[in-house]
Write an enzyme that holds these catalytic residues in place. Structure first.
Site, PDB file in Angstrom:
ATOM      1  N   LYS A 105       0.816  -1.218   0.000  1.00  0.00           N
ATOM      2  CA  LYS A 105       0.000   0.000   0.000  1.00  0.00           C
ATOM      3  C   LYS A 105       0.849   1.267   0.000  1.00  0.00           C
ATOM      4  O   LYS A 105       0.450   2.278  -0.572  1.00  0.00           O
ATOM      5  CB  LYS A 105      -0.947   0.021   1.210  1.00  0.00           C
ATOM      6  CG  LYS A 105      -2.107  -0.954   1.067  1.00  0.00           C
ATOM      7  CD  LYS A 105      -3.225  -0.610   2.031  1.00  0.00           C
ATOM      8  CE  LYS A 105      -4.410  -1.532   1.838  1.00  0.00           C
ATOM      9  NZ  LYS A 105      -5.419  -1.375   2.890  1.00  0.00           N
ATOM     10  N   LYS A 141      -6.290  -9.764  -7.262  1.00  0.00           N
ATOM     11  CA  LYS A 141      -7.468  -9.890  -6.419  1.00  0.00           C
ATOM     12  C   LYS A 141      -8.641  -9.086  -7.008  1.00  0.00           C
ATOM     13  O   LYS A 141      -8.416  -8.015  -7.566  1.00  0.00           O
ATOM     14  CB  LYS A 141      -7.097  -9.309  -5.045  1.00  0.00           C
ATOM     15  CG  LYS A 141      -7.887  -9.863  -3.905  1.00  0.00           C
ATOM     16  CD  LYS A 141      -7.313  -9.359  -2.597  1.00  0.00           C
ATOM     17  CE  LYS A 141      -8.443  -9.132  -1.624  1.00  0.00           C
ATOM     18  NZ  LYS A 141      -8.040  -8.758  -0.298  1.00  0.00           N
ATOM     19  N   LYS A 165     -12.375  -3.230  -5.889  1.00  0.00           N
ATOM     20  CA  LYS A 165     -13.204  -2.124  -6.372  1.00  0.00           C
ATOM     21  C   LYS A 165     -12.360  -1.022  -6.988  1.00  0.00           C
ATOM     22  O   LYS A 165     -12.860  -0.162  -7.694  1.00  0.00           O
ATOM     23  CB  LYS A 165     -14.106  -1.581  -5.264  1.00  0.00           C
ATOM     24  CG  LYS A 165     -13.393  -0.740  -4.249  1.00  0.00           C
ATOM     25  CD  LYS A 165     -14.372   0.241  -3.642  1.00  0.00           C
ATOM     26  CE  LYS A 165     -13.620   1.420  -3.094  1.00  0.00           C
ATOM     27  NZ  LYS A 165     -14.412   2.579  -2.827  1.00  0.00           N
TER      28      LYS A 165
END
Ligand code: TRP
Length: 336
Positions: A113, A197, A200
């Protein structure tokens, strides 16, 4: 011995998708009949990245609506949002002082991240796992249903519990938690790339099935999902190095509550077009009613608020009491 208690958290995002459902929420629904369960919308984790305040509010409502629409019973379970129960943040601070910087730096999710510019990531993103450990341990939860990607954070939670118990010589005050990872599908992957994965934040909407997608959209997305040119294998090892095939088979297994081996027994040797028809039928049958219910629930925001408020009061009662014990163990006095 610790009483068995389940805790899990989901970040509030708008537009939850099949990955959120099969990877987490469906599992929560099954557990509600076996354990005492606490389910938390982790809004404080969400703000480790900047969130638009309006979006954050509506995403929290959308997440609670999804929980209820998926079959979670707000009376049987404690369902609430993290910001409502301040003991999470207080215990997270204590864990900031228990966990070591080296432990944080090893977290793969942080590395992913934070990206290349680690120096510019929020401090919150780095200590995110300490808040997660606090979420779990403030309830002395023993079992945590999560996806495969959260396993490392749970290992850290165990390390924190052990170090705290040791440092403060308080026996097994904090339980050593066990992960509960769904067997047939631990990660739902993108429909366009079996190595990524389902997410969204992926640009292409074709890569995911949103819970609010209607029948035609779900059908189209499945028909267009990437596969390979070989037929479906009859044995599990025939899925090796076939990420897209494996993903679709696992989704079918999970939607129907059967094993991957059973799916292969039924479809082994057949081509993907036959299988995709069946997969689309199952997805529409399971997902559309949930999507419709989410849309309906979102029209009654005060009902959703009321669920969160009741849940928060129930959670706060347990958390406050445990926090008091924890402060005592540490030698801190709380006069309020
Ligand atoms: N980190 C989890 C995720 O991104 C969410 C989460 C926060 C969580 N606190 C938790 C999950 C406690 C399980 C238990 O999916």
């Amino acid at each position: 011995m610790h009483k068995k208690r389940v805790f899990s958290g989901v970040q509030p995002t708008g537009n939850l998708h099949l990955g959120n459902y099969l990877g987490a929420i469906k599992n929560f629904v099954e557990l509600q009949n076996k354990f005492e369960c606490v389910y938390c919308i982790v809004d404080l984790h969400a703000i480790t990245n900047h969130q638009d305040p309006k979006d954050l509010k509506s995403n929290i409502l959308e997440t609670i609506a999804t929980f209820i629409a998926s079959g979670l019973d707000p009376e049987k379970n404690i369902i609430f949002n993290q910001a409502s129960v301040s003991a999470h943040s207080e215990l997270a601070w204590i864990f900031n002082c228990v966990a070591r910087i080296g432990w944080m730096n090893r977290m793969t999710q942080f590395k992913e991240k934070a990206g290349v510019n680690k120096e510019n990531a929020s401090v919150g993103l780095l200590v995110y796992p300490n808040l997660m450990a606090a979420d779990i341990l403030i309830y002395k939860a023993t079992h945590v249903p999560v996806g495969e990607d959260q396993k490392q954070h749970l290992e850290l939670t165990r390390d924190i519990a052990k170090k705290f118990n040791n440092d403060f010589k308080c026996g097994n005050y904090f339980p050593i938690v066990e992960p509960l990872i769904p067997k047939e599908i631990s990660r739902v992957m993108s429909l366009r790339d079996g190595k990524k994965k389902m997410s969204k934040s992926e640009d292409s909407d074709q890569s995911r099935i949103n819970l609010k997608d209607d029948k035609d959209i779900i059908d189209k997305k499945i028909k267009r999902a990437k596969t390979d040119n070989n037929p479906i294998p009859s044995e599990i090892n025939g899925l090796e190095n076939r990420d897209e095939a494996k993903n679709l088979i696992s989704i079918f297994a999970s939607l129907n509550g059967i094993k991957v081996s059973e799916v292969l027994k039924e479809f082994g040797g057949k081509n993907f077009s036959t299988f995709k028809n069946k997969l689309s039928e199952s997805a529409v049958e399971k997902i559309c009613p949930i999507g419709n219910e989410i849309k309906k629930l979102l029209k009654d925001k005060s009902y959703l608020d009321q669920i969160l408020e009741t849940g928060a009061k129930r959670a706060d009662l347990i958390a406050k009491n445990n926090l008091k014990e924890i402060y005592e163990i540490i030698g801190l006095t709380k006069f309020t």
